[in-house]
Design an enzyme around this catalytic site. Structure first.
Site, PDB file in Angstrom:
ATOM      1  N   ASP A   1       0.869  -1.178   0.000  1.00 17.17           N
ATOM      2  CA  ASP A   1       0.000   0.000   0.000  1.00 17.17           C
ATOM      3  C   ASP A   1       0.900   1.219   0.000  1.00 17.17           C
ATOM      4  O   ASP A   1       1.990   1.192   0.585  1.00 17.17           O
ATOM      5  CB  ASP A   1      -0.897   0.013   1.234  1.00 17.17           C
ATOM      6  CG  ASP A   1      -1.969  -1.066   1.209  1.00 17.17           C
ATOM      7  OD1 ASP A   1      -2.359  -1.484   0.101  1.00 17.17           O
ATOM      8  OD2 ASP A   1      -2.414  -1.487   2.284  1.00 17.17           O
TER       9      ASP A   1
ATOM     10  N   ASP B   1      -6.817  -1.467  -4.464  1.00 19.00           N
ATOM     11  CA  ASP B   1      -7.848  -1.167  -3.466  1.00 19.00           C
ATOM     12  C   ASP B   1      -8.854  -0.146  -3.987  1.00 19.00           C
ATOM     13  O   ASP B   1     -10.062  -0.305  -3.831  1.00 19.00           O
ATOM     14  CB  ASP B   1      -7.215  -0.614  -2.188  1.00 19.00           C
ATOM     15  CG  ASP B   1      -6.306  -1.609  -1.486  1.00 19.00           C
ATOM     16  OD1 ASP B   1      -6.471  -2.823  -1.698  1.00 19.00           O
ATOM     17  OD2 ASP B   1      -5.428  -1.155  -0.730  1.00 19.00           O
TER      18      ASP B   1
END
Length: 193
Positions: A148, A162
Site C-alpha cells: 500500500d 484497493d
C-alpha cells in the site's frame, strides 16, 4: 427498447408480458466478457507497475509529499485486509480473493451490460493485483503482504487495486439500486413482483 442516454447503451426494460421480445432483445446484445477482461488487465498492469516503482523508489518510514502532508506516497506492507483488519489471516484473505476472481469470471461469461462489465472489470483487476502480492511477496505464497502506498489525510493507506475494488463495488451497488441487471435489462417498478 428504451434508449438510455445516461449509460450509452440501449437498455431493454424487463417485461414479463412479452418474454419472446425480451429474449430476442437480449440475444441481440453483445457479450461483455472481453470488455471486463480488458478493464481488469489495464487495472492489473497499472497496479503492478505502481507497486514496483514505489518499492524501488520510496523508503519505508520516509513518505514522499505529493500535496503537502495531506497526500503522500508512504510505503506500507499490509498483511491484512482493508484498513489493516484480519492481519493474522493472510492465507484466508488469499482464498477469498481467489473465490472472488472465479466468481467474477463466471458472471462475466454471461454479461451483456457495459456498465456491469466496467464495475466487475475494476473489481477483478484489483483483486488480481492484491492476489499477486499475496502469492509473490514476502514472507511467502498465500502469506505475502500487500504493498500500500497512497496516503490521503486520515484515510488508511491504500493502492491502485484497493481503489479500483472500492470504486467498482460502488458502481455495482448503484447499478443494482437503479435496477440495471448484468444481462443488460433494467427492472422497472411495474415488472417487479
Amino acid at each position: 427498447m428504451k434508449d438510455d442516454r445516461h449509460t450509452g447503451e440501449d437498455v431493454p426494460t424487463a417485461s414479463p408480458d412479452d418474454p419472446e421480445t425480451a429474449a430476442a432483445d437480449l440475444a441481440d446484445r453483445p457479450l461483455r466478457l472481453w470488455t471486463l477482461l480488458s478493464i481488469a488487465a489495464v487495472v492489473l498492469v497499472f497496479d503492478v507497475i505502481t507497486k514496483v516503482l514505489v518499492v524501488a523508489y520510496v523508503d519505508e518510514g520516509n513518505p514522499v509529499e505529493v500535496i503537502g502532508d495531506v497526500v503522500t506516497l508512504s510505503l506500507v506492507r499490509n498483511p491484512g485486509a482493508a484498513f489493516s483488519m484480519a492481519t493474522g489471516m493472510t492465507w484466508l484473505l488469499t482464498i477469498v480473493a481467489v473465490c472472488v476472481v472465479i466468481g467474477v469470471i463466471r458472471i462475466g461469461s454471461t454479461l451483456r451490460s457495459l456498465w456491469w462489465a466496467i464495475g466487475l472489470g475494476m473489481v477483478l483487476g484489483g483483486a488480481l493485483g492484491n492476489l499477486i502480492d499475496r502469492f509473490f511477496r514476502e514472507p511467502g505464497p498465500m502469506r505475502g503482504m500487500v504493498v500500500d502506498f497512497v496516503s490521503v489525510g486520515w484515510w488508511p493507506t491504500f493502492n491502485v487495486a484497493d481503489s479500483n475494488i472500492v470504486c467498482g463495488a460502488i458502481l455495482l451497488v448503484v447499478l443494482t439500486l437503479f435496477g440495471f441487471e448484468p444481462d443488460g435489462t433494467r427492472k422497472t417498478g411495474d415488472s417487479e413482483k
